[in-house]
Motif scaffolding. Structure first.
Motif, PDB file in Angstrom:
ATOM      1  N   PHE A   1       0.776  -1.197   0.207  1.00 56.48           N
ATOM      2  CA  PHE A   1      -0.078   0.108   0.000  1.00 56.48           C
ATOM      3  C   PHE A   1       0.713   1.118  -0.138  1.00 56.48           C
ATOM      4  O   PHE A   1       0.630   1.999  -0.862  1.00 56.48           O
ATOM      5  N   ALA A   2       1.853   1.237   0.924  1.00 54.10           N
ATOM      6  CA  ALA A   2       2.758   2.541   0.929  1.00 54.10           C
ATOM      7  C   ALA A   2       3.629   2.500   0.014  1.00 54.10           C
ATOM      8  O   ALA A   2       4.012   3.673  -0.616  1.00 54.10           O
ATOM      9  N   VAL A   3       3.983   1.426  -0.756  1.00 55.46           N
ATOM     10  CA  VAL A   3       5.007   1.631  -1.970  1.00 55.46           C
ATOM     11  C   VAL A   3       4.129   2.144  -3.063  1.00 55.46           C
ATOM     12  O   VAL A   3       4.763   3.108  -3.781  1.00 55.46           O
ATOM     13  N   SER A   4       2.969   1.621  -3.468  1.00 53.51           N
ATOM     14  CA  SER A   4       2.066   2.269  -4.381  1.00 53.51           C
ATOM     15  C   SER A   4       1.954   3.570  -4.277  1.00 53.51           C
ATOM     16  O   SER A   4       2.113   4.397  -5.371  1.00 53.51           O
TER      17      SER A   4
ATOM     18  N   ILE B   1       0.377  -2.222  -9.452  1.00 57.73           N
ATOM     19  CA  ILE B   1       0.692  -1.911 -10.665  1.00 57.73           C
ATOM     20  C   ILE B   1       1.959  -1.454 -10.427  1.00 57.73           C
ATOM     21  O   ILE B   1       2.627  -1.180 -11.569  1.00 57.73           O
ATOM     22  N   TYR B   2       2.735  -1.727  -9.427  1.00 59.30           N
ATOM     23  CA  TYR B   2       4.229  -1.710  -9.551  1.00 59.30           C
ATOM     24  C   TYR B   2       4.816  -3.022  -9.637  1.00 59.30           C
ATOM     25  O   TYR B   2       3.721  -4.005  -9.641  1.00 59.30           O
ATOM     26  N   THR B   3       5.749  -3.250  -9.792  1.00 58.13           N
ATOM     27  CA  THR B   3       6.744  -4.271 -10.169  1.00 58.13           C
ATOM     28  C   THR B   3       7.414  -5.079  -9.221  1.00 58.13           C
ATOM     29  O   THR B   3       7.871  -4.216  -7.935  1.00 58.13           O
ATOM     30  N   MET B   4       7.630  -6.354  -9.149  1.00 58.04           N
ATOM     31  CA  MET B   4       8.360  -6.916  -8.280  1.00 58.04           C
ATOM     32  C   MET B   4       9.768  -6.110  -8.177  1.00 58.04           C
ATOM     33  O   MET B   4      10.556  -6.138  -7.014  1.00 58.04           O
TER      34      MET B   4
END
Length: 320
Positions: A77-80, A91-94
């Motif tokens: 959640f925080a990364v996005s 929608i972010y990637t590994m």
């Protein structure tokens, strides 16, 4: 050196470098990923709840450790929100998450829990996700049973799950993929039905999961967690979000949670402060004309390691 060869004389004298021991961040010593994992497992065995703040970049990771956090968690959640400015819809990637994770591990000494979402694909993708996160230094890796693309429970009321057998296979793949046996595999189930959640959790435990992470969103969350804990006989990781804080006491949460993560609170607090700060700059121009709390620049320089950089400069750069 090959016979007959000789070093040519240097056109310029070599700089004289200061000798000394390995330089580290002031008041911080290196802790290997394996040692962090061992410490985390040992801490779990004490039976006392580990409160884990959510972080999203190197700065937040540093600040959390400096505040005394025993462990930190990199949550999707925080990364996005921070990296993309987007809602948590995977929608972010590994590889984007892995890069952030590596930065966090580099500037901290505490265990770093990592959100692996649904493994970014099928069981084969899970294998790569676990090994990449592990190589980046993750202490624990969470794999969930949502169907792709995953949806944050705060966005959608009832996320779709992958079939039972597929979900178990993904957890088994995660367990078998780890190269360090100390790496902790957290199996998350988003099933809101208690009986289904118990069936899935017990199967994940049989597949080798070390920790179970349920996702509930109703008034029965506490009682469901008690029954799940009794059934699966594994530590539970519980996400502390607004509705949890509104409905249950800290003591009630610590009764069921071996790990209590706070994944959303820190970034929403930062977002509010940034919003107020930008409004003030545009309206009043000078932040000194507001009551917004700020860290003095000299203190902030210490937080982000200017002392280390200056030590490196003295150690390795030639004198001017």
């Amino acid at each position: 050196m090959r016979p007959g060869w000789a070093c040519r004389p240097h056109a310029h004298p070599l700089p004289t470098f200061t000798s000394g021991a390995r330089i580290v961040i002031p008041n911080q010593t290196y802790v290997s990923p394996t040692e962090r994992r061992r410490r985390f497992r040992a801490r779990l065995k004490t039976g006392r709840t580990i409160w884990v703040p959510g972080v999203y970049d190197g700065l937040s990771a540093r600040l959390a450790e400096q505040a005394g956090a025993e462990a930190i968690i990199l949550a999707g959640f925080a990364v996005s929100a921070s990296l993309l400015g987007e809602a948590d819809a995977e929608i972010y990637t590994m590889t984007e998450v892995r890069s952030i994770l590596r930065h966090m591990v580099n500037v901290t000494t505490v265990p770093v829990m990592a959100d692996g979402d649904n493994g970014f694909g099928n069981a084969l993708s899970v294998i790569r996700t676990v090994q990449e996160y592990e190589a980046a230094g993750a202490t624990s890796i969470t794999i969930e049973d949502q169907a792709a693309p995953k949806r944050c429970p705060m966005i959608i009321a009832r996320p779709a799950l992958v079939p039972f057998a597929e979900a178990v296979g993904k957890i088994k793949a995660a367990v078998d993929a780890r190269r360090d046996p100390e790496t902790v595999i957290v199996a998350r189930t988003d099933s809101l039905d208690l009986n289904e959640a118990i069936d899935r959790a017990c199967a994940y435990v049989e597949a080798g999961a070390d920790v179970i992470k349920p996702i509930w969103d109703d008034i029965d969350s506490l009682e469901k967690s008690r029954k799940l804990l009794q059934a699966c006989q594994r530590p539970l990781s519980i996400s502390i979000v607004e509705y949890i804080e509104e409905k249950f006491t800290i003591e009630q949460m610590e009764e069921v949670a071996a790990i209590a993560t706070v994944p959303v609170g820190p970034i929403t607090a930062v977002a509010k402060t940034l919003q107020q700060t930008f409004d003030t700059i545009l309206q009043k121009k000078y932040l000194s004309r507001s009551d917004i709390a700020r860290m003095p620049v000299k203190d902030f320089k210490k937080v982000i390691g200017f002392e280390q950089i200056e030590a490196y400069e003295r150690q390795y750069l030639p004198p001017e």
